[in-house]
Enzyme design. Sequence first.
Site, PDB file in Angstrom:
ATOM      1  N   LYS A  12       0.946  -1.099   0.211  1.00  0.00           N
ATOM      2  CA  LYS A  12      -0.013   0.009   0.020  1.00  0.00           C
ATOM      3  C   LYS A  12       0.608   1.369   0.029  1.00  0.00           C
ATOM      4  O   LYS A  12       2.151   1.192   0.206  1.00  0.00           O
ATOM      5  CB  LYS A  12      -0.831  -0.041   1.288  1.00  0.00           C
ATOM      6  CG  LYS A  12      -1.941  -1.237   1.438  1.00  0.00           C
ATOM      7  CD  LYS A  12      -2.845  -1.285   2.545  1.00  0.00           C
ATOM      8  CE  LYS A  12      -3.834  -2.086   2.470  1.00  0.00           C
ATOM      9  NZ  LYS A  12      -4.656  -2.159   3.644  1.00  0.00           N
ATOM     10  N   TYR A  52     -12.778  -3.297  -2.458  1.00  0.00           N
ATOM     11  CA  TYR A  52     -13.205  -3.362  -0.949  1.00  0.00           C
ATOM     12  C   TYR A  52     -14.787  -3.037  -0.808  1.00  0.00           C
ATOM     13  O   TYR A  52     -15.431  -2.449  -0.052  1.00  0.00           O
ATOM     14  CB  TYR A  52     -12.592  -2.148  -0.639  1.00  0.00           C
ATOM     15  CG  TYR A  52     -11.123  -2.004   0.056  1.00  0.00           C
ATOM     16  CD1 TYR A  52     -10.725  -3.225   0.725  1.00  0.00           C
ATOM     17  CD2 TYR A  52     -10.070  -1.134  -0.564  1.00  0.00           C
ATOM     18  CE1 TYR A  52      -9.517  -3.316   0.863  1.00  0.00           C
ATOM     19  CE2 TYR A  52      -8.874  -1.519  -0.065  1.00  0.00           C
ATOM     20  CZ  TYR A  52      -8.394  -2.457   0.528  1.00  0.00           C
ATOM     21  OH  TYR A  52      -7.182  -2.758   0.777  1.00  0.00           O
ATOM     22  N   PHE A  60     -15.339   4.536   7.274  1.00  0.00           N
ATOM     23  CA  PHE A  60     -14.061   4.785   6.801  1.00  0.00           C
ATOM     24  C   PHE A  60     -13.858   4.544   5.505  1.00  0.00           C
ATOM     25  O   PHE A  60     -12.593   4.553   4.837  1.00  0.00           O
ATOM     26  CB  PHE A  60     -13.081   3.763   7.744  1.00  0.00           C
ATOM     27  CG  PHE A  60     -12.989   2.403   7.670  1.00  0.00           C
ATOM     28  CD1 PHE A  60     -12.648   1.806   6.753  1.00  0.00           C
ATOM     29  CD2 PHE A  60     -13.699   1.701   8.470  1.00  0.00           C
ATOM     30  CE1 PHE A  60     -12.823   0.160   6.505  1.00  0.00           C
ATOM     31  CE2 PHE A  60     -13.947   0.323   8.733  1.00  0.00           C
ATOM     32  CZ  PHE A  60     -13.389  -0.449   7.573  1.00  0.00           C
ATOM     33  N   ARG A  88      -1.379 -14.577   4.332  1.00  0.00           N
ATOM     34  CA  ARG A  88      -1.881 -14.028   5.400  1.00  0.00           C
ATOM     35  C   ARG A  88      -1.583 -14.059   6.775  1.00  0.00           C
ATOM     36  O   ARG A  88      -1.480 -13.060   7.523  1.00  0.00           O
ATOM     37  CB  ARG A  88      -3.333 -14.483   5.517  1.00  0.00           C
ATOM     38  CG  ARG A  88      -4.408 -14.254   4.357  1.00  0.00           C
ATOM     39  CD  ARG A  88      -4.770 -12.893   4.281  1.00  0.00           C
ATOM     40  NE  ARG A  88      -5.484 -12.334   5.396  1.00  0.00           N
ATOM     41  CZ  ARG A  88      -6.211 -11.097   5.437  1.00  0.00           C
ATOM     42  NH1 ARG A  88      -6.431 -10.454   4.279  1.00  0.00           N
ATOM     43  NH2 ARG A  88      -7.001 -10.649   6.522  1.00  0.00           N
ATOM     44  N   ARG A 105       2.533  -6.503   9.522  1.00  0.00           N
ATOM     45  CA  ARG A 105       1.710  -5.571  10.157  1.00  0.00           C
ATOM     46  C   ARG A 105       2.281  -5.261  11.748  1.00  0.00           C
ATOM     47  O   ARG A 105       2.427  -4.169  12.124  1.00  0.00           O
ATOM     48  CB  ARG A 105       0.404  -5.980  10.197  1.00  0.00           C
ATOM     49  CG  ARG A 105      -0.202  -5.711   8.810  1.00  0.00           C
ATOM     50  CD  ARG A 105      -1.593  -6.613   8.621  1.00  0.00           C
ATOM     51  NE  ARG A 105      -2.176  -5.785   7.353  1.00  0.00           N
ATOM     52  CZ  ARG A 105      -3.450  -6.444   6.986  1.00  0.00           C
ATOM     53  NH1 ARG A 105      -3.885  -7.454   7.547  1.00  0.00           N
ATOM     54  NH2 ARG A 105      -4.098  -6.149   5.871  1.00  0.00           N
ATOM     55  N   ASN A 115      -1.966  -0.226   7.416  1.00  0.00           N
ATOM     56  CA  ASN A 115      -1.422  -1.459   7.747  1.00  0.00           C
ATOM     57  C   ASN A 115      -0.689  -2.007   6.685  1.00  0.00           C
ATOM     58  O   ASN A 115      -0.284  -3.412   6.729  1.00  0.00           O
ATOM     59  CB  ASN A 115      -2.423  -2.398   8.222  1.00  0.00           C
ATOM     60  CG  ASN A 115      -3.493  -2.474   7.222  1.00  0.00           C
ATOM     61  OD1 ASN A 115      -3.335  -2.242   6.123  1.00  0.00           O
ATOM     62  ND2 ASN A 115      -4.596  -3.159   7.567  1.00  0.00           N
ATOM     63  N   HIS A 118      -1.766  -5.433   1.554  1.00  0.00           N
ATOM     64  CA  HIS A 118      -3.088  -6.322   1.470  1.00  0.00           C
ATOM     65  C   HIS A 118      -2.605  -7.757   0.855  1.00  0.00           C
ATOM     66  O   HIS A 118      -1.881  -7.940   0.125  1.00  0.00           O
ATOM     67  CB  HIS A 118      -4.246  -5.681   0.083  1.00  0.00           C
ATOM     68  CG  HIS A 118      -5.114  -6.875  -0.311  1.00  0.00           C
ATOM     69  ND1 HIS A 118      -6.294  -6.974   0.449  1.00  0.00           N
ATOM     70  CD2 HIS A 118      -5.167  -7.523  -1.266  1.00  0.00           C
ATOM     71  CE1 HIS A 118      -7.006  -7.751  -0.182  1.00  0.00           C
ATOM     72  NE2 HIS A 118      -6.332  -8.333  -1.229  1.00  0.00           N
ATOM     73  N   GLU A 129      -8.916 -11.563  -7.520  1.00  0.00           N
ATOM     74  CA  GLU A 129      -7.894 -10.480  -7.210  1.00  0.00           C
ATOM     75  C   GLU A 129      -7.086 -10.357  -8.320  1.00  0.00           C
ATOM     76  O   GLU A 129      -6.327  -9.505  -8.631  1.00  0.00           O
ATOM     77  CB  GLU A 129      -7.575 -10.294  -5.692  1.00  0.00           C
ATOM     78  CG  GLU A 129      -8.755 -10.089  -4.990  1.00  0.00           C
ATOM     79  CD  GLU A 129      -8.354 -10.033  -3.329  1.00  0.00           C
ATOM     80  OE1 GLU A 129      -7.119 -10.389  -3.002  1.00  0.00           O
ATOM     81  OE2 GLU A 129      -9.215  -9.588  -2.590  1.00  0.00           O
TER      82      GLU A 129
HETATM   83  N1  UDP Z   1      -9.686  -0.764   7.700  1.00  0.00           N
HETATM   84  C1  UDP Z   1      -9.650   0.498   8.227  1.00  0.00           C
HETATM   85  N2  UDP Z   1     -10.332   0.374   9.379  1.00  0.00           N
HETATM   86  C2  UDP Z   1     -11.056  -0.671   9.866  1.00  0.00           C
HETATM   87  C3  UDP Z   1     -10.907  -1.698   9.372  1.00  0.00           C
HETATM   88  C4  UDP Z   1     -10.096  -1.993   7.847  1.00  0.00           C
HETATM   89  O1  UDP Z   1      -9.106   1.472   7.781  1.00  0.00           O
HETATM   90  O2  UDP Z   1     -11.616  -0.678  11.012  1.00  0.00           O
HETATM   91  C5  UDP Z   1      -8.892  -0.875   6.276  1.00  0.00           C
HETATM   92  C6  UDP Z   1      -7.557  -1.698   6.459  1.00  0.00           C
HETATM   93  O3  UDP Z   1      -6.602  -0.952   5.612  1.00  0.00           O
HETATM   94  C7  UDP Z   1      -7.790  -2.961   5.998  1.00  0.00           C
HETATM   95  C8  UDP Z   1      -8.718  -2.665   4.771  1.00  0.00           C
HETATM   96  O4  UDP Z   1      -9.624  -1.582   5.281  1.00  0.00           O
HETATM   97  O5  UDP Z   1      -6.581  -3.551   5.639  1.00  0.00           O
HETATM   98  C9  UDP Z   1      -9.393  -3.824   4.290  1.00  0.00           C
HETATM   99  O6  UDP Z   1     -10.007  -4.447   5.484  1.00  0.00           O
HETATM  100  P1  UDP Z   1     -10.394  -6.173   5.573  1.00  0.00           P
HETATM  101  O7  UDP Z   1     -11.175  -6.206   6.479  1.00  0.00           O
HETATM  102  O8  UDP Z   1     -10.568  -6.662   4.161  1.00  0.00           O
HETATM  103  O9  UDP Z   1      -8.743  -6.228   6.055  1.00  0.00           O
HETATM  104  P2  UDP Z   1      -7.510  -7.142   5.462  1.00  0.00           P
HETATM  105  O10 UDP Z   1      -8.130  -8.136   4.695  1.00  0.00           O
HETATM  106  O11 UDP Z   1      -6.959  -6.046   4.794  1.00  0.00           O
HETATM  107  O12 UDP Z   1      -6.899  -7.840   6.700  1.00  0.00           O
HETATM  108 MG    MG Z   2      -9.330  -8.099   3.291  1.00  0.00          MG
END
Ligand code: UDP
Ligand code: MG
Length: 152
Positions: A12, A52, A60, A88, A105, A115, A118, A129
């Site tokens: 990112k 997303y 957010f 992951r 992270r 964070n 992705h 994806e």
């Molecule tokens: N995110 C955020 N606030 C939150 C939850 C998620 O800004 O409370 C952002 C964060 O950058 C995250 C992304 O949205 O990586 C996608 O969320 P997801 O739940 O898919 O998490 P990931 O798969 O990235 O762990």
């Molecule tokens: Mg995700």
Amino acid sequence: MADVQRTLVLLKPDALQRDLLGEILTRFERKGLKIIGLKLFQLSDEQLNVHYAHLAEKSFFADLKTFMKHTPVVGIVLEGMEAIAEVRKMIGSTNPLQADAGTVRADFSMNVSSNLVHASDSVENAAEEVKRFFKEEELFAYAKITDQYIFG
Ligand code: UDP
Ligand code: MG
């Protein structure tokens, strides 16, 4: 039986700004994951709306999209044994404060909205994806001399 899988990673804008691109890519290389696709590109609003979509109702969402467009991102397709779950595991929980030490992270960030990385979270999402961000001709299947040591 472990499956060989492909997964999609995005480094990112905060990873680019903080000069962590190499550091993060090195972790995947050292694991033995094979780099099948790699490029720098600018995310579009359309791509982010799809990518997303599961967060479209969140407060957010707009800030997340703005953040993801601050700079180009690095797209990576990695191949390896159980690559989706393994990657992951290596990036850690969404909230860096809850991520295990030793994950990207936890080791390099403190804030859920920045964070760093992705990664696809399921077989179905990984397939979608990879297709979302890479054309067929941008993906490469090739043998490495180390394959026998990495894949057994
Ligand atoms: N995110 C955020 N606030 C939150 C939850 C998620 O800004 O409370 C952002 C964060 O950058 C995250 C992304 O949205 O990586 C996608 O969320 P997801 O739940 O898919 O998490 P990931 O798969 O990235 O762990
Ligand atoms: Mg995700």
